[in-house]
Design a protein around this motif. Structure first.
Motif, PDB file in Angstrom:
ATOM      1  N   PRO A 118       0.815  -1.219   0.000  1.00 36.61           N
ATOM      2  CA  PRO A 118       0.000   0.000   0.000  1.00 36.61           C
ATOM      3  C   PRO A 118       0.849   1.270   0.000  1.00 36.61           C
ATOM      4  CG  PRO A 118      -0.699  -1.528   1.731  1.00 36.61           C
ATOM      5  CD  PRO A 118       0.607  -2.021   1.208  1.00 36.61           C
ATOM      6  N   GLY A 185      -2.560  -4.716   2.397  1.00 37.61           N
ATOM      7  CA  GLY A 185      -3.830  -4.010   2.328  1.00 37.61           C
ATOM      8  C   GLY A 185      -4.922  -4.741   3.084  1.00 37.61           C
ATOM      9  N   VAL A 188      -4.686  -3.887   6.666  1.00 40.92           N
ATOM     10  CA  VAL A 188      -5.208  -2.535   6.903  1.00 40.92           C
ATOM     11  C   VAL A 188      -6.723  -2.581   7.067  1.00 40.92           C
ATOM     12  CG1 VAL A 188      -5.506  -0.233   5.892  1.00 40.92           C
ATOM     13  CG2 VAL A 188      -3.299  -1.408   5.708  1.00 40.92           C
ATOM     14  N   HIS A 242      -3.848   0.002  -2.202  1.00 38.98           N
ATOM     15  CA  HIS A 242      -3.264  -1.140  -1.501  1.00 38.98           C
ATOM     16  C   HIS A 242      -2.159  -1.825  -2.297  1.00 38.98           C
ATOM     17  CE1 HIS A 242      -6.005  -2.855  -4.344  1.00 38.98           C
ATOM     18  NE2 HIS A 242      -5.593  -4.078  -4.059  1.00 38.98           N
ATOM     19  N   GLN A 313      -3.891   5.727   4.324  1.00 41.20           N
ATOM     20  CA  GLN A 313      -2.432   5.843   4.404  1.00 41.20           C
ATOM     21  C   GLN A 313      -1.952   5.867   5.853  1.00 41.20           C
ATOM     22  OE1 GLN A 313      -0.628   9.555   3.070  1.00 41.20           O
ATOM     23  NE2 GLN A 313       1.071   8.436   2.145  1.00 41.20           N
ATOM     24  N   THR A 316      -2.258   2.419   7.169  1.00 40.22           N
ATOM     25  CA  THR A 316      -1.229   1.609   6.511  1.00 40.22           C
ATOM     26  C   THR A 316       0.117   1.769   7.207  1.00 40.22           C
ATOM     27  OG1 THR A 316      -2.263   1.621   4.325  1.00 40.22           O
ATOM     28  CG2 THR A 316       0.128   1.346   4.383  1.00 40.22           C
TER      29      THR A 316
END
Length: 361
Positions: A118, A185, A188, A242, A313, A316
Motif C-alpha cells: 500500500p 492491504g 489494513v 493497496h 495511508q 497503513t
C-alpha cells in the motif's frame, strides 16, 4: 578480368567468410546447455501483464538458445496449487515456478513489500530501487534460506481498489464487510473492521456469486474483466491504494540455478528483464480500453475521496510499523524502500507533469 577485380573478389570472400564465422561464433555463444523446466503458474497464463510475460519468456529463451532452453509452463493446479509453488521449488520438486510472491506472506512477512504494498512506489521508481538499489540483493537474501533464486519477471501498474456493492464514502464503510483482499492491504482493512479472506483468483467469481464474500479486489481493470467480476458487481473503486504495482517472479531452485553455466544464467536473467518490460507494456496498453468498456456497460468507476485515502495511508503506516517491529527483514526492506522514496520524491514531484495534464473527456 583485372587483377584489381580479382583482389576485390578475394577481399569480399574473406570478409563474407569472416562474417559467417562470426555469426556462427555468436550462435555458439548464445547456445546453452540443455534446460528443460516444468514451471507451475500461480495464475492462468492469459492474464494480461500478470502472467502473459511467461509466454514471452519461454518463447524468447527457446529461440535465442536455439531450442536448448525450454520452459514449459502449466496452468494453476495442473502440477501444484498456487499457494504451494514456493515450497515445491525450494524442495526441488519442480525446478522453477512463476508466481505472485505475496501468497507466501504468512511464511515470509517481507514478501508483500515485493509483490505490491500500500502507498508504495509506482513501477518506474520500483524498478530503479530493485535494479539499482537494494531491492534485488535483499530479495535474494530472503529466498536463500528457502533454497530459491528469485527473479523479477513482470511488473504492472496499480490495481483497482476493488468491487463493492456500495460506494465507499469513509473508512467506516469497511467495517463488517466480508472481503477478499490480498497482502498488507488486507491487514489494513482488518484493522478497520473488515473480515478479510484470501481466495485464489479462479474462485473469486463463485465466491461473489454465492455471497461468501461481499466485496473483492483482484487486479487491474482488464484482468478483472477477464474474470467477469463486473457481471456481478457494478461499482468499481479506484485507485489501487493497496497495491501501487504488482509483480510476478520466476522462482528457481537454488541448487538447480547454481549448476547452470554462467551464460545460461545470463540468458534466463535477460529473459526475465525482457519479460518485465513486455508485461508492463501489455498492461498499460490494455487498461484504458477496459475502463472505457466498463463505462459503456454501466459500471460505475468511483475514485476514492482524498480524505479516505489519507486515512487509509495513516492506518497503513501503523500496520507497516507494527510488522517491522516484529520482523527484522521486513524492517530492512521497508526502511530501504522508504529511504529511496524520500530520495526519489524530488524527481517524482518535480520531474513529471501533474496527472491532470493528460486529456480526459
Amino acid at each position: 578480368m583485372s587483377i584489381k577485380f580479382n583482389v576485390s573478389r578475394l577481399a569480399y570472400g574473406i570478409t563474407a567468410a569472416a562474417v559467417i564465422t562470426g555469426s556462427l561464433a555468436s550462435s555458439d555463444a548464445l547456445a546453452a546447455e540443455k534446460v528443460r523446466w516444468q514451471v507451475p503458474l500461480a495464475f492462468p497464463s492469459h492474464l494480461i501483464g500478470l502472467t502473459t510475460p511467461v509466454k514471452h519468456l519461454s518463447e524468447n529463451l527457446k529461440q535465442i538458445s536455439g531450442g536448448d532452453i525450454q520452459l514449459r509452463y502449466y496452468e494453476p493446479g495442473e502440477l501444484v496449487p498456487p499457494f504451494e509453488i514456493m515450497d515445491a521449488v525450494g524442495s526441488g520438486k519442480y525446478p522453477a515456478g512463476y508466481t505472485w510472491v505475496g501468497y507466501d506472506q504468512g511464511t515470509i512477512p517481507s514478501l508483500p513489500l515485493y509483490s505490491g504494498a500500500p502507498f508504495n512506489m509506482e513501477p518506474p521508481a520500483y524498478l530503479a530501487w530493485y535494479y539499482e538499489g537494494d531491492g534485488r540483493e535483499l530479495l535474494e537474501e530472503i529466498y536463500a534460506e528457502r533454497n530459491i533464486h528469485p527473479m523479477l519477471c513482470s511488473i504492472i501498474g496499480p490495481e483497482g481498489a476493488g468491487w463493492f456493492a456500495q460506494p465507499i464514502e469513509g473508512v467506516d464503510d469497511f467495517d463488517g464487510l466480508k472481503i477478499r483482499f490480498a497482502g498488507i492491504g488486507g491487514k489494513v482493512l482488518e484493522k478497520l473492521g473488515a473480515s478479510v479472506t484470501m481466495v485464489p483468483g479462479g474462485e473469486i467469481y463463485q465466491a461473489l456469486e454465492r455471497k461468501t464474500i461481499d466485496a473483492t479486489e483482484f487486479s487491474q481493470p482488464a484482468i478483472d474483466k477477464m474474470l467477469g467480476l463486473d457481471q456481478i458487481i457494478k461499482n468499481y473503486i479506484m485507485p489501487g491504494w493497496h497495491q501501487t504495482l504488482t509483480t510476478s517472479h520466476l522462482l528457481v531452485n537454488k541448487d538447480t540455478w547454481e549448476k547452470l553455466e554462467p551464460k545460461t544464467r545470463a540468458l534466463v536473467e535477460m529473459g526475465c528483464e525482457s519479460a518485465t518490460l513486455k508485461g508492463f507494456a501489455q498492461s498499460e496498453w490494455a487498461q484504458p480500453t477496459a475502463l472505457r468498456d466498463y463505462e459503456k456497460e454501466g459500471v460505475s468507476a468511483q475514485t476514492l475521496p482524498e480524505p479516505v485515502l489519507r486515512e487509509l495511508q495513516k492506518v497503513t503506516n501503523e500496520v507497516l510499523d507494527e510488522i517491522a517491529a516484529k520482523d527484522p527483514m521486513f524492517k530492512r526492506v521497508l526502511t530501504s524502500q522508504r529511504d529511496f522514496m524520500e530520495h526519489h520524491s524530488i524527481w517524482h514531484s518535480k520531474g513529471y507533469l501533474p496527472r491532470d495534464f493528460y486529456q480526459y473527456d
